[in-house]
Design an enzyme around this catalytic site. Structure first.
Site, PDB file in Angstrom:
ATOM      1  N   SER A 157       0.872  -1.233   0.044  1.00 36.94           N
ATOM      2  CA  SER A 157       0.119   0.057  -0.053  1.00 36.94           C
ATOM      3  C   SER A 157       0.962   1.309  -0.082  1.00 36.94           C
ATOM      4  CB  SER A 157      -0.834  -0.038   1.419  1.00 36.94           C
ATOM      5  OG  SER A 157      -1.470   1.193   1.423  1.00 36.94           O
ATOM      6  N   LYS A 199     -13.996  -3.902   1.543  1.00 38.34           N
ATOM      7  CA  LYS A 199     -14.761  -2.490   1.150  1.00 38.34           C
ATOM      8  C   LYS A 199     -16.508  -2.782   1.252  1.00 38.34           C
ATOM      9  CE  LYS A 199     -11.648  -0.404  -1.793  1.00 38.34           C
ATOM     10  NZ  LYS A 199     -11.391   0.379  -3.356  1.00 38.34           N
TER      11      LYS A 199
END
Ligand code: NDP
Length: 287
Positions: A25, A76
């Site tokens: 990330s 998500k």
């Protein structure tokens, strides 16, 4: 003898990105640049979360004073379900990438992916979606996240093509009341042109390219890959080889969606152009 100096407590707000895997990330890097640039005192970490631990880790993060979370693959939709209130964009998308406690103390979920992509295409590159024929390749969480924002720009139509055709059809069924949407199969693309082609698949990360006929590109076509890497992605190369006017990758989207999250948390809008340029340079140097 020197006088004792009172200890100065600097309060640092904690933010984090939760995902699995997470080690690649770039979010901590981006948010640290934003914080330096805007003089905000904060710390931003990346946490790998075990698949069944997501809800408990989110709750304990906020219970112990954490200020905001980004959420990435594969959580998500879990974040959407966990949120006690949601923005309109997140509500429609069925996916949340930004969490914080709102003024009523409720866990609030938003989705900044669509705004991030729109800002990159429209503000950073001067593109226009209104009235255009758009093709989206892919039907996963990222496409679900950007669809409401794209439809709000009133394109002439959005066609969706996906390896698993039924997932494209599901998205079309869900969103068709908000604009002209069509689910296509790859072999139906011959003989059609598009003004904007968005690759929302992760195929490129596996060194693969969806089977798109080059004939869908015309000399004014913009191509946008949500993924990014060192140099051109496979989809960008495909776009250039077929004569696209623009072949962009997702670095700008990544920084812009982060900037929108930062704004939601801090009510301060970071400047993005220098961070995009620095991230591009970083990617070129490190991969
Ligand atoms: P998902 O796993 O939810 O969806 C993946 C999509 O890619 C599906 O449509 C899948 O098709 C398709 N796909 C995967 N492999 C192939 C292949 N070999 N050939 C054709 N299609 C394939 O992922 P997300 O939607 O969350 O993310 C998609 C990509 O977008 C990721 O690589 C992610 O990193 C990137 N992204 C970038 C952002 C940015 O800010 N730049 C923000 C969000 C995401 P099928 O349904 O058939 O499995």
């Amino acid at each position: 003898m020197t006088e004792p100096v009172d200890r100065v407590e600097v309060k640092v707000d904690l933010y984090s990105v939760f995902g699995n895997p997470i080690k690649h990330s770039r979010s901590p890097w981006i948010h640290t640049r934003f914080a330096e640039q805007t003089g905000q005192q904060l710390m931003y970490t990346a946490e790998e979360i075990a698949i069944n631990d997501f809800d408990a880790r989110v709750k304990s993060f906020f219970a112990s004073g954490g200020k905001g979370l980004n959420v990435t693959v594969p959580f998500k939709e879990n974040a959407w379900a966990l949120a006690e209130a949601r923005s309109a964009a997140a509500q429609l998308a069925g996916a949340v990438n930004t969490l914080y406690l709102n003024s009523e103390g409720l866990l609030f979920g938003d989705n900044t992916d669509g705004t991030g992509m729109l800002r990159d295409i429209v503000s950073n590159h001067g593109g226009n979606i209104t009235g255009k024929q758009v093709l989206i390749v892919g039907a996963g969480g990222a496409v679900r996240g950007v669809l409401p924002r794209l439809l709000a720009e009133k394109p002439a139509s959005i066609s969706i093509v996906n390896r698993t055709a039924s997932r494209a059809q599901t998205l079309v069924d869900q969103f068709s009341s908000t604009g002209k949407l069509l689910a296509l199969e790859f072999d139906q693309l011959h003989g059609i042109f598009f003004d904007l082609i968005i690759n929302g698949t992760s195929a490129g990360l596996a060194g693969e390219l969806p089977p798109l006929p080059g004939s869908i590109v015309h000399s004014d076509t913009w191509c946008y890959d949500m993924i990014y890497g060192r140099g051109d992605t496979l989809f960008q190369s495909w776009a250039r080889d077929n004569g696209a006017l623009k072949a962009l990758n997702g670095v700008g989207m990544l920084v812009e969606q982060a900037a929108e999250s930062f704004y939601l948390w801090r009510r301060v809008r970071p400047e993005t152009a220098s961070v995009i340029a620095a991230l591009r340079a970083e990617l070129e140097g490190t991969q």
